[in-house]
Design an enzyme around this catalytic site. Sequence first.
Site, PDB file in Angstrom:
ATOM      1  N   SER A 136       0.672  -1.228  -0.034  1.00  0.00           N
ATOM      2  CA  SER A 136      -0.066  -0.200  -0.105  1.00  0.00           C
ATOM      3  C   SER A 136       0.923   1.424  -0.098  1.00  0.00           C
ATOM      4  O   SER A 136       2.107   1.219   0.591  1.00  0.00           O
ATOM      5  CB  SER A 136      -0.883   0.008   1.388  1.00  0.00           C
ATOM      6  OG  SER A 136      -1.589   1.331   1.382  1.00  0.00           O
ATOM      7  N   TYR A 149      -1.874  -1.202  10.390  1.00  0.00           N
ATOM      8  CA  TYR A 149      -2.048  -1.381   8.761  1.00  0.00           C
ATOM      9  C   TYR A 149      -0.705  -0.864   8.149  1.00  0.00           C
ATOM     10  O   TYR A 149      -0.225  -1.565   7.322  1.00  0.00           O
ATOM     11  CB  TYR A 149      -3.209  -0.490   8.323  1.00  0.00           C
ATOM     12  CG  TYR A 149      -3.455  -0.750   6.841  1.00  0.00           C
ATOM     13  CD1 TYR A 149      -3.799  -1.882   6.370  1.00  0.00           C
ATOM     14  CD2 TYR A 149      -2.966   0.243   5.873  1.00  0.00           C
ATOM     15  CE1 TYR A 149      -4.156  -2.194   4.901  1.00  0.00           C
ATOM     16  CE2 TYR A 149      -3.106   0.086   4.465  1.00  0.00           C
ATOM     17  CZ  TYR A 149      -3.804  -1.054   4.103  1.00  0.00           C
ATOM     18  OH  TYR A 149      -3.811  -1.223   2.748  1.00  0.00           O
TER      19      TYR A 149
END
Length: 253
Positions: A136, A149
């Site tokens: 990401s 995350y």
Amino acid sequence: MDISNRTVFIAGGTSGIGRELARRFAAAGSTVVVGGRRTDLLDELAAEGFATVPVDVTDQDGVDRARDTVLAGHPGLDTIVTMSGVMLLEDLRDPAHFDTARKTVDTNLLGTIRVIDAFTPHLIGRGTGTIVTVTSGIGFLPFPPMPTYAATKAGVHAYSEALRAQLDGTGVEVCELVPPAVATTGEQARLNPKALDLDAFATEVMDLLGSDPTPREVLVKGVLTHRWAERDGTYDALVAQRSQALAMLPSRR
């Protein structure tokens, strides 16, 4: 890679980016097997003509069963995509966040490793293949309301780099897909007007995956600001800007 003639297993491909990539690979001429936890979504994909297999990447035995099922039906499997992941808010001022952190690590980082470990011997045995890990932009430019995350995606990036080095000479390549924010639903588009359109994102991704040689990192234009923030000297300002989103945490309202 030749995206028109692959046999692909997408772990966590029942929704969002994974589901769209499954459709794109299939439309290009590849055979696609989709794995995921939700049986209702697997049923929908089966109705579209996809092979499906239930898998929970936090369950080692379940991952092994999924591998055996996939390879029994598709012994020519040559591409693994590790899409499974969760994006959860955490307030680090509250020790109760730890359960969320543990779930995030178990799914995003350890789940990725479990899937890779399950299929690596098969790919090495074939002497060719591709592992596509999914990280990401947040792994390179943290989004403070989602600290674990960010940490797991940074971890998958580092793991991908080490995996590529260890598999050098085996014929198995490692490619890292680095998405920015992508609007996979109308609601997400409403909440984040800056999120990329899913269709446009998938088109750019497939074009990049189809390059020869396969890029080490698949970077769409919309993620370059994240990926190169430190190099470009914009990192501190962008993190400060993104820290304004901490107001979305319940305890900060």
